[in-house]
Scaffold this motif. Structure first.
Motif, PDB file in Angstrom:
ATOM      1  N   VAL A  22       0.518  -1.347   0.130  1.00  0.00           N
ATOM      2  CA  VAL A  22       0.495   0.185   0.389  1.00  0.00           C
ATOM      3  C   VAL A  22       0.780   1.146  -0.028  1.00  0.00           C
ATOM      4  N   ARG A  23       0.902   1.958  -1.209  1.00  0.00           N
ATOM      5  CA  ARG A  23       1.331   3.235  -1.492  1.00  0.00           C
ATOM      6  C   ARG A  23       0.385   4.102  -1.016  1.00  0.00           C
ATOM      7  N   SER A  24       0.847   5.336   0.285  1.00  0.00           N
ATOM      8  CA  SER A  24       0.315   6.680   0.234  1.00  0.00           C
ATOM      9  C   SER A  24       0.328   7.254  -1.196  1.00  0.00           C
ATOM     10  N   PRO A  25      -0.417   8.431  -1.462  1.00  0.00           N
ATOM     11  CA  PRO A  25      -0.748   8.762  -2.955  1.00  0.00           C
ATOM     12  C   PRO A  25      -0.301  10.361  -2.149  1.00  0.00           C
ATOM     13  N   TYR A  26       0.497  11.012  -3.301  1.00  0.00           N
ATOM     14  CA  TYR A  26       1.440  12.657  -3.338  1.00  0.00           C
ATOM     15  C   TYR A  26      -0.027  13.654  -3.176  1.00  0.00           C
ATOM     16  N   ARG A  27       0.824  14.618  -3.282  1.00  0.00           N
ATOM     17  CA  ARG A  27       0.128  15.784  -3.573  1.00  0.00           C
ATOM     18  C   ARG A  27       1.592  17.061  -3.505  1.00  0.00           C
ATOM     19  N   ILE A  28       1.086  17.083  -5.069  1.00  0.00           N
ATOM     20  CA  ILE A  28       2.094  19.143  -4.373  1.00  0.00           C
ATOM     21  C   ILE A  28       0.604  19.991  -4.616  1.00  0.00           C
ATOM     22  N   LEU A  51       3.631  19.683  -0.388  1.00  0.00           N
ATOM     23  CA  LEU A  51       4.518  18.456  -0.340  1.00  0.00           C
ATOM     24  C   LEU A  51       3.265  17.703   0.590  1.00  0.00           C
ATOM     25  N   GLU A  52       2.970  17.305   0.242  1.00  0.00           N
ATOM     26  CA  GLU A  52       1.443  15.764   0.728  1.00  0.00           C
ATOM     27  C   GLU A  52       2.479  14.698   0.433  1.00  0.00           C
ATOM     28  N   GLY A  53       2.780  13.680   1.154  1.00  0.00           N
ATOM     29  CA  GLY A  53       3.735  12.780   1.123  1.00  0.00           C
ATOM     30  C   GLY A  53       5.079  12.644   0.806  1.00  0.00           C
ATOM     31  N   TRP A  54       5.458  12.009  -0.205  1.00  0.00           N
ATOM     32  CA  TRP A  54       6.517  11.994  -0.558  1.00  0.00           C
ATOM     33  C   TRP A  54       6.984  11.740  -1.680  1.00  0.00           C
ATOM     34  N   VAL A  55       8.153  11.678  -2.958  1.00  0.00           N
ATOM     35  CA  VAL A  55       8.242  12.027  -4.019  1.00  0.00           C
ATOM     36  C   VAL A  55       9.780  11.129  -4.304  1.00  0.00           C
ATOM     37  N   LEU A  80      15.416  17.292 -10.856  1.00  0.00           N
ATOM     38  CA  LEU A  80      15.777  17.374  -9.730  1.00  0.00           C
ATOM     39  C   LEU A  80      15.790  16.214  -8.689  1.00  0.00           C
ATOM     40  N   LYS A  81      16.656  15.885  -8.753  1.00  0.00           N
ATOM     41  CA  LYS A  81      17.110  14.038  -7.654  1.00  0.00           C
ATOM     42  C   LYS A  81      16.335  14.312  -6.535  1.00  0.00           C
ATOM     43  N   GLY A  82      15.107  13.242  -6.052  1.00  0.00           N
ATOM     44  CA  GLY A  82      15.347  13.712  -4.359  1.00  0.00           C
ATOM     45  C   GLY A  82      15.859  12.721  -3.347  1.00  0.00           C
ATOM     46  N   PRO A  83      15.035  12.148  -3.045  1.00  0.00           N
ATOM     47  CA  PRO A  83      13.447  12.348  -2.418  1.00  0.00           C
ATOM     48  C   PRO A  83      13.705  13.149  -1.672  1.00  0.00           C
ATOM     49  N   PHE A  84      11.951  13.840  -2.120  1.00  0.00           N
ATOM     50  CA  PHE A  84      11.618  14.821  -1.543  1.00  0.00           C
ATOM     51  C   PHE A  84       9.855  14.783  -0.717  1.00  0.00           C
ATOM     52  N   SER A  85       9.987  14.845   0.471  1.00  0.00           N
ATOM     53  CA  SER A  85       9.552  14.947   1.726  1.00  0.00           C
ATOM     54  C   SER A  85       9.241  15.831   2.511  1.00  0.00           C
ATOM     55  N   GLY A  86       7.817  15.966   3.097  1.00  0.00           N
ATOM     56  CA  GLY A  86       7.282  17.026   4.144  1.00  0.00           C
ATOM     57  C   GLY A  86       6.318  18.205   3.520  1.00  0.00           C
ATOM     58  N   LEU A  87       6.110  18.854   4.202  1.00  0.00           N
ATOM     59  CA  LEU A  87       4.544  19.587   3.877  1.00  0.00           C
ATOM     60  C   LEU A  87       5.638  21.158   3.234  1.00  0.00           C
ATOM     61  N   GLU A  88       6.878  21.355   3.372  1.00  0.00           N
ATOM     62  CA  GLU A  88       7.120  22.340   2.249  1.00  0.00           C
ATOM     63  C   GLU A  88       8.357  22.061   1.862  1.00  0.00           C
ATOM     64  N   VAL A  89       8.816  22.258   0.275  1.00  0.00           N
ATOM     65  CA  VAL A  89      10.070  22.553  -0.375  1.00  0.00           C
ATOM     66  C   VAL A  89      10.650  23.267  -1.384  1.00  0.00           C
ATOM     67  N   ARG A  90      11.287  24.052  -0.303  1.00  0.00           N
ATOM     68  CA  ARG A  90      12.105  24.943  -1.206  1.00  0.00           C
ATOM     69  C   ARG A  90      13.434  24.937  -1.595  1.00  0.00           C
ATOM     70  N   ASP A 127       8.681   6.018  -8.076  1.00  0.00           N
ATOM     71  CA  ASP A 127       8.359   4.657  -8.285  1.00  0.00           C
ATOM     72  C   ASP A 127       8.526   4.801  -9.960  1.00  0.00           C
ATOM     73  N   GLY A 128       9.374   5.859 -11.124  1.00  0.00           N
ATOM     74  CA  GLY A 128       9.590   5.319 -12.078  1.00  0.00           C
ATOM     75  C   GLY A 128       8.085   6.043 -12.677  1.00  0.00           C
ATOM     76  N   ILE A 129       6.833   6.829 -12.092  1.00  0.00           N
ATOM     77  CA  ILE A 129       5.801   6.476 -12.204  1.00  0.00           C
ATOM     78  C   ILE A 129       5.508   8.276 -11.835  1.00  0.00           C
ATOM     79  N   LEU A 130       4.970   9.016 -13.880  1.00  0.00           N
ATOM     80  CA  LEU A 130       5.010  10.469 -13.107  1.00  0.00           C
ATOM     81  C   LEU A 130       3.661  10.935 -12.846  1.00  0.00           C
ATOM     82  N   GLY A 131       3.590  12.144 -11.863  1.00  0.00           N
ATOM     83  CA  GLY A 131       2.352  13.022 -11.778  1.00  0.00           C
ATOM     84  C   GLY A 131       1.917  13.667 -12.417  1.00  0.00           C
ATOM     85  N   PRO A 132       0.782  14.596 -12.293  1.00  0.00           N
ATOM     86  CA  PRO A 132       0.044  15.217 -13.053  1.00  0.00           C
ATOM     87  C   PRO A 132       0.727  16.992 -12.484  1.00  0.00           C
ATOM     88  N   TYR A 133       0.857  17.138 -13.990  1.00  0.00           N
ATOM     89  CA  TYR A 133       1.602  18.630 -13.604  1.00  0.00           C
ATOM     90  C   TYR A 133       0.837  20.138 -12.513  1.00  0.00           C
TER      91      TYR A 133
END
Length: 152
Positions: A22-28, A51-55, A80-90, A127-133
């Motif tokens: 089970v992978r929780s979805p992310y939202r930008i 960012l909600e979740g991680w990428v 830009l290679k991550g990973p990124f997580s947290g509430l805000e990415v700057r 995981d190699g899958i692109l999300g929405p713009y």
């Protein structure tokens, strides 16, 4: 005979293993940038996003306002290679007046024709899958003044 058939099916099912991941979805949410970029040289374009979740990484697209990010040229896109997580990415991207995303490389360029307003877009990858713009809430205008310093 019927019991033997059910027992055989039960034996086959017992030999099978089912793994569910089970992978929780992310939202930008709410990508924001500074209001101007310099026309006299390269600009460190500041950005922030929620960012909600991680990428695993982020694709950025620096295109003229009104152009869909899917139409970005290779020079207008940057991963830009991550990973990124947290509430805000700057962070920031170094961009040229001509619209190239340079990362950390400094290249001077002079252009005489009027430059377009631009918009920054981002797209998460997991995981190699692109999300929405996700487009920035604001456009970025060119600034040709000699004291151009568009940072936040």
């Amino acid at each position: 005979m019927r019991a033997l058939g059910l027992w055989g099916i039960g034996l086959l099912l017992a030999a099978c293993t089912l793994t569910v991941e089970v992978r929780s979805p992310y939202r930008i949410l709410r990508l924001e940038t500074q209001p101007t970029y310099c026309t006299q040289g390269n600009t460190q374009l500041d950005y922030r996003l929620a960012l909600e979740g991680w990428v695993d990484g982020l694709w950025f697209y620096w295109v003229p306002d009104g152009t869909p990010p899917s139409a970005a040229s290779a020079e207008e896109a940057f991963y830009l290679k991550g990973p990124f997580s947290g509430l805000e990415v700057r962070g920031f991207l170094t961009v040229s007046p001509e619209g190239r995303v340079l990362g950390g490389v400094g290249v001077q360029g002079i252009r005489a024709e009027p430059l377009p307003d631009r918009r920054l877009w981002v797209r998460g990858v997991r995981d190699g899958i692109l999300g929405p713009y996700v487009g920035a809430v604001n456009g970025v205008r060119p600034d040709s003044t000699s004291f151009c310093d568009p940072s936040w």
